[in-house]
Design an enzyme around this catalytic site. Structure first.
Site, PDB file in Angstrom:
ATOM      1  N   GLU A  45      -9.618-113.999  -6.665  1.00  0.00           N
ATOM      2  CA  GLU A  45      -9.877-112.796  -5.986  1.00  0.00           C
ATOM      3  C   GLU A  45     -11.399-112.575  -5.869  1.00  0.00           C
ATOM      4  O   GLU A  45     -12.015-112.480  -6.731  1.00  0.00           O
ATOM      5  CB  GLU A  45      -9.082-111.853  -7.227  1.00  0.00           C
ATOM      6  CG  GLU A  45      -9.340-110.565  -6.466  1.00  0.00           C
ATOM      7  CD  GLU A  45      -8.428-109.599  -7.372  1.00  0.00           C
ATOM      8  OE1 GLU A  45      -8.757-109.508  -8.567  1.00  0.00           O
ATOM      9  OE2 GLU A  45      -7.343-108.835  -6.741  1.00  0.00           O
ATOM     10  N   CYS A  87      -6.329-104.784  -4.516  1.00  0.00           N
ATOM     11  CA  CYS A  87      -5.466-105.704  -5.077  1.00  0.00           C
ATOM     12  C   CYS A  87      -4.521-106.554  -4.301  1.00  0.00           C
ATOM     13  O   CYS A  87      -4.343-107.502  -4.554  1.00  0.00           O
ATOM     14  CB  CYS A  87      -4.996-105.341  -6.452  1.00  0.00           C
ATOM     15  SG  CYS A  87      -4.028-103.749  -5.980  1.00  0.00           S
ATOM     16  N   GLU A 110      -0.825-103.917 -13.761  1.00  0.00           N
ATOM     17  CA  GLU A 110      -0.858-104.109 -12.113  1.00  0.00           C
ATOM     18  C   GLU A 110      -2.351-104.673 -12.204  1.00  0.00           C
ATOM     19  O   GLU A 110      -3.307-104.067 -12.315  1.00  0.00           O
ATOM     20  CB  GLU A 110      -0.918-102.771 -11.541  1.00  0.00           C
ATOM     21  CG  GLU A 110      -0.532-102.896 -10.227  1.00  0.00           C
ATOM     22  CD  GLU A 110      -1.436-102.980  -9.156  1.00  0.00           C
ATOM     23  OE1 GLU A 110      -2.142-104.092  -9.006  1.00  0.00           O
ATOM     24  OE2 GLU A 110      -2.051-102.193  -8.447  1.00  0.00           O
ATOM     25  N   LYS A 126      -8.557 -92.770 -18.587  1.00  0.00           N
ATOM     26  CA  LYS A 126      -9.811 -93.141 -18.435  1.00  0.00           C
ATOM     27  C   LYS A 126      -9.973 -93.503 -17.204  1.00  0.00           C
ATOM     28  O   LYS A 126      -9.464 -94.668 -16.650  1.00  0.00           O
ATOM     29  CB  LYS A 126     -10.112 -94.139 -19.597  1.00  0.00           C
ATOM     30  CG  LYS A 126     -11.741 -94.556 -19.529  1.00  0.00           C
ATOM     31  CD  LYS A 126     -12.110 -95.781 -20.058  1.00  0.00           C
ATOM     32  CE  LYS A 126     -12.290 -97.009 -19.211  1.00  0.00           C
ATOM     33  NZ  LYS A 126     -13.204 -96.668 -18.055  1.00  0.00           N
TER      34      LYS A 126
HETATM   35  P1  NDP Z   1     -11.790-104.150 -14.987  1.00  0.00           P
HETATM   36  O1  NDP Z   1     -10.349-104.966 -15.245  1.00  0.00           O
HETATM   37  O2  NDP Z   1     -12.742-104.659 -16.102  1.00  0.00           O
HETATM   38  O3  NDP Z   1     -11.587-102.372 -15.007  1.00  0.00           O
HETATM   39  C1  NDP Z   1     -10.486-101.793 -15.030  1.00  0.00           C
HETATM   40  C2  NDP Z   1     -10.337-100.911 -15.927  1.00  0.00           C
HETATM   41  O4  NDP Z   1     -10.370-101.297 -17.279  1.00  0.00           O
HETATM   42  C3  NDP Z   1     -11.732-100.005 -15.985  1.00  0.00           C
HETATM   43  O5  NDP Z   1     -11.371 -98.756 -16.358  1.00  0.00           O
HETATM   44  C4  NDP Z   1     -12.542-100.605 -16.949  1.00  0.00           C
HETATM   45  O6  NDP Z   1     -13.482 -99.920 -17.421  1.00  0.00           O
HETATM   46  C5  NDP Z   1     -11.212-100.770 -18.031  1.00  0.00           C
HETATM   47  N1  NDP Z   1     -11.746-101.858 -19.015  1.00  0.00           N
HETATM   48  C6  NDP Z   1     -12.430-102.925 -18.961  1.00  0.00           C
HETATM   49  N2  NDP Z   1     -12.245-103.437 -20.137  1.00  0.00           N
HETATM   50  C7  NDP Z   1     -11.445-102.951 -20.848  1.00  0.00           C
HETATM   51  C8  NDP Z   1     -10.840-103.366 -22.035  1.00  0.00           C
HETATM   52  N3  NDP Z   1     -11.314-104.393 -22.896  1.00  0.00           N
HETATM   53  N4  NDP Z   1      -9.716-102.587 -22.715  1.00  0.00           N
HETATM   54  C9  NDP Z   1      -9.220-101.610 -21.815  1.00  0.00           C
HETATM   55  N5  NDP Z   1      -9.934-101.128 -20.648  1.00  0.00           N
HETATM   56  C10 NDP Z   1     -10.939-101.882 -20.132  1.00  0.00           C
HETATM   57  O7  NDP Z   1     -12.406-104.682 -13.655  1.00  0.00           O
HETATM   58  P2  NDP Z   1     -13.669-104.532 -13.185  1.00  0.00           P
HETATM   59  O8  NDP Z   1     -14.137-103.196 -12.828  1.00  0.00           O
HETATM   60  O9  NDP Z   1     -14.561-105.302 -14.087  1.00  0.00           O
HETATM   61  O10 NDP Z   1     -13.543-105.544 -11.966  1.00  0.00           O
HETATM   62  C11 NDP Z   1     -13.902-106.816 -12.143  1.00  0.00           C
HETATM   63  C12 NDP Z   1     -12.449-107.624 -11.166  1.00  0.00           C
HETATM   64  O11 NDP Z   1     -11.404-107.260 -11.524  1.00  0.00           O
HETATM   65  C13 NDP Z   1     -12.989-107.278  -9.665  1.00  0.00           C
HETATM   66  O12 NDP Z   1     -14.035-107.801  -9.286  1.00  0.00           O
HETATM   67  C14 NDP Z   1     -11.332-107.358  -9.146  1.00  0.00           C
HETATM   68  O13 NDP Z   1     -11.665-108.995  -8.778  1.00  0.00           O
HETATM   69  C15 NDP Z   1     -10.555-107.149 -10.311  1.00  0.00           C
HETATM   70  N6  NDP Z   1     -10.079-105.848 -10.060  1.00  0.00           N
HETATM   71  C16 NDP Z   1      -8.671-105.699  -9.783  1.00  0.00           C
HETATM   72  C17 NDP Z   1      -8.131-104.493  -9.535  1.00  0.00           C
HETATM   73  C18 NDP Z   1      -6.802-104.295  -9.114  1.00  0.00           C
HETATM   74  O14 NDP Z   1      -6.490-103.098  -8.471  1.00  0.00           O
HETATM   75  N7  NDP Z   1      -6.028-105.068  -9.357  1.00  0.00           N
HETATM   76  C19 NDP Z   1      -9.069-103.192  -9.612  1.00  0.00           C
HETATM   77  C20 NDP Z   1     -10.321-103.331 -10.045  1.00  0.00           C
HETATM   78  C21 NDP Z   1     -10.993-104.677 -10.274  1.00  0.00           C
HETATM   79  P3  NDP Z   1     -14.857-100.059 -17.011  1.00  0.00           P
HETATM   80  O15 NDP Z   1     -14.704 -99.492 -15.511  1.00  0.00           O
HETATM   81  O16 NDP Z   1     -15.860 -99.309 -17.593  1.00  0.00           O
HETATM   82  O17 NDP Z   1     -15.046-101.502 -16.794  1.00  0.00           O
END
Ligand code: NDP
Length: 489
Positions: free
Chosen positions: A392, A295, A261, A187
């Site tokens: 972050e 990240c 991660e 996804k």
């Molecule tokens: P999320 O952790 O919500 O998103 C990462 C992925 O997980 C997306 O595909 C998301 O879908 C999906 N997801 C969300 N909720 C669930 C769940 N309950 N079960 C399984 N999968 C799920 O990150 P956000 O996009 O909301 O970003 C929020 C914050 O997270 C950022 O501001 C940043 O600080 C951090 N972040 C860190 C990352 C990294 O690489 N370490 C990457 C992205 C964000 P959907 O896109 O639909 O929400």
């Protein structure tokens, strides 16, 4: 202090044409090698101007069920028992197709995600192809990678990826999984599904057997349905620590394998003997690359007190030359913020920094009126307790702190719940090694920053997650082992 000199001239725009990409009005899910009509859709936009690009499927439980069934079918129906040398051929094909179509993918990545075209063109695409090439090379050598341990595929891998490196994270997830003989349900993030959907066309061109890779789009609910699915054997997740923790709770006791991660708050540490101009380039690359949506971004800069003033002056001068604007312009250094929600989060944390007493600097730059934008920002006078030094931000915002001794640098750098990456700038080799042994971070870069290579394992400590992606280590989470005493295991 050196005076900040604004640039007296501007660049003529050099836009990359978007004609090379054909975006459909509406997309379904890619399941069993075919497009499955989506019952529900949502709109995906371009963050640079909020243009609606396409309607994309909001994956339901039934869609996930079908995708997992297709993956299970492909796993049982030959993919897992195919000789590694045959699986490798598909990965090599995918890698070559990504190279051939790299301009198309780069334009789409910048359009849908907001990152500058020179980054998607020169970093995301070459690295995504390199991951497939690299893991193609391992597919027939798993026995050598893990001698006497009889590696075998696990089954169906559920993979959930974020929006900051949409295609590259897809490559990090899919390449090792299928090289090891697993099948996949992936996804993409809600805001950046388009390159994953274009990738389905590469799978078709590569003639990958139907069902080996399935892509279901949607929001967190779709991700949760994949995590909870009974017939998924392994979950690989990249994203926020909050969601990572929820997934770990959900999977506790289920027997499913898990790698996480998650976030980071990396320390980039500059000693007084460092080449300061070089360090400034590394600092800029560390935090403003991909608008700081990284990240492992070097979001906390620790400067040895004796060079604090000249370094900060050089940094501010350099910031004044960064070009913020259209992601599709080849001159752009800092593109658009990925979403309205992320922009709001950045604004909120920046406001907290000002309220808590930090001093803010933003270079003079004109931000476009439409779309999501945030100027490159530096905070000085930052105390370790401030939210901008703890949380972050995931945006183009740097917090500068100081230290006097190497011990103090280590103590302050490790004072975070995260542990993903760090940077050390010094002329002294022995000090680099001394620091690297003490920093609790999965990656420590020395006199450079944000360097990636498929051969090098990447992953975190503490709240940055567990498991490694990349390198030989990146194969292990996708394999089961028949440990045997007879084999010395
Ligand atoms: P999320 O952790 O919500 O998103 C990462 C992925 O997980 C997306 O595909 C998301 O879908 C999906 N997801 C969300 N909720 C669930 C769940 N309950 N079960 C399984 N999968 C799920 O990150 P956000 O996009 O909301 O970003 C929020 C914050 O997270 C950022 O501001 C940043 O600080 C951090 N972040 C860190 C990352 C990294 O690489 N370490 C990457 C992205 C964000 P959907 O896109 O639909 O929400």
């Amino acid at each position: 202090m050196t005076e900040i000199v604004p640039t007296g001239w501007t660049y003529a725009s050099a836009p990359e044409s978007r004609e090379i990409v054909r975006i459909a009005d509406r997309y379904g899910h890619f399941v069993g090698g075919e497009w499955l009509e989506a019952a529900e859709t949502y709109e995906t936009i371009a963050p640079r101007d909020e243009e609606v690009l396409a309607a994309v499927g909001q994956g339901t439980q039934a869609d996930v069920d079908r995708a997992v069934a297709a993956a299970r079918g492909a796993y049982a129906d030959g993919w897992s028992s195919l000789p590694g040398s045959e699986r490798a051929k598909y990965l090599f094909r995918i890698a070559r197709l990504l190279q051939e179509r790299s301009r198309e993918f780069a334009v789409l990545e910048s359009l849908n995600g907001g990152k500058p075209i020179k980054e998607s063109r020169d970093v995301d695409l070459p690295l995504a192809a390199a991951h497939f090439f690299y893991y193609a090379g391992w597919a027939d050598k798993l026995e050598y990678a893990f001698p006497n341990r009889r590696p075998k595929a696990i089954g169906v891998a559920g993979q959930i990826i974020p929006w900051n490196f949409p295609l590259l994270m897809l490559a990090w997830k899919i390449a090792p999984a299928i090289a090891c003989g697993n099948t996949v349900v992936l996804k993409p993030a809600e805001t950046t599904p388009l390159t994953a959907l274009l990738f389905c066309d590469v799978l078709r061109q590569a003639e990958l057997p139907a069902g080996v890779v399935n892509i279901v789009t949607g929001d967190g609910r779709t991700g949760a349905a994949i995590v909870e699915h009974e017939d998924v054997d392994k979950i690989a997740f990249t994203g926020s620590t909050e969601v990572g923790k929820a997934i770990q709770r959900e999977l506790a006791g289920s027997g499913k394998k898990l790698t996480l991660e998650l976030g980071g708050k990396a320390a980039n540490i500059v000693f007084d003997d460092a080449a300061l101009d070089q360090a400034v380039e590394g600092i800029v690359n560390g935090i403003y690359f991909n608008q700081g949506h990284v990240c492992c971004a070097g979001s906390r800069l620790f400067v040895q007190e004796s060079v604090y003033e000249p370094l900060v002056a050089k940094l501010k001068r350099r910031l004044a030359t960064l070009r913020v604007g259209d992601p599709l312009d080849k001159n752009t250094d800092v593109g658009a913020i990925n979403s309205a929600a992320q922009l709001e989060k950045i604004r909120e944390l920046v406001a907290s920094g000002e309220e808590e007493g930090a001093e803010i600097y933003q270079p003079p730059c004109t931000l476009p009126e439409q779309g999501y934008w945030f100027a490159p920002t530096v905070f000085t006078n930052v105390a370790q307790s401030y939210r901008i030094a703890q949380e972050e931000i995931f945006g183009p915002v740097l917090s500068v702190l100081t230290f006097r001794t190497p011990d103090e640098a280590v103590e302050k750098a490790n004072n975070t719940p995260y542990g993903l990456s760090a940077g050390v700038w010094t002329e002294k080799g022995s000090r680099i090694l001394w620091m690297a042994q003490r920093l609790r971070a999965g990656v420590v870069w020395a006199n450079t920053y944000n360097r990636f290579d498929p051969t090098s394992p990447f992953g975190g400590y503490k709240e940055s997650g567990f498991g490694r992606e990349g390198g030989r280590h990146g194969l292990e989470p996708y394999l089961d082992f028949e440990e045997s005493e007879a084999f010395g295991g």
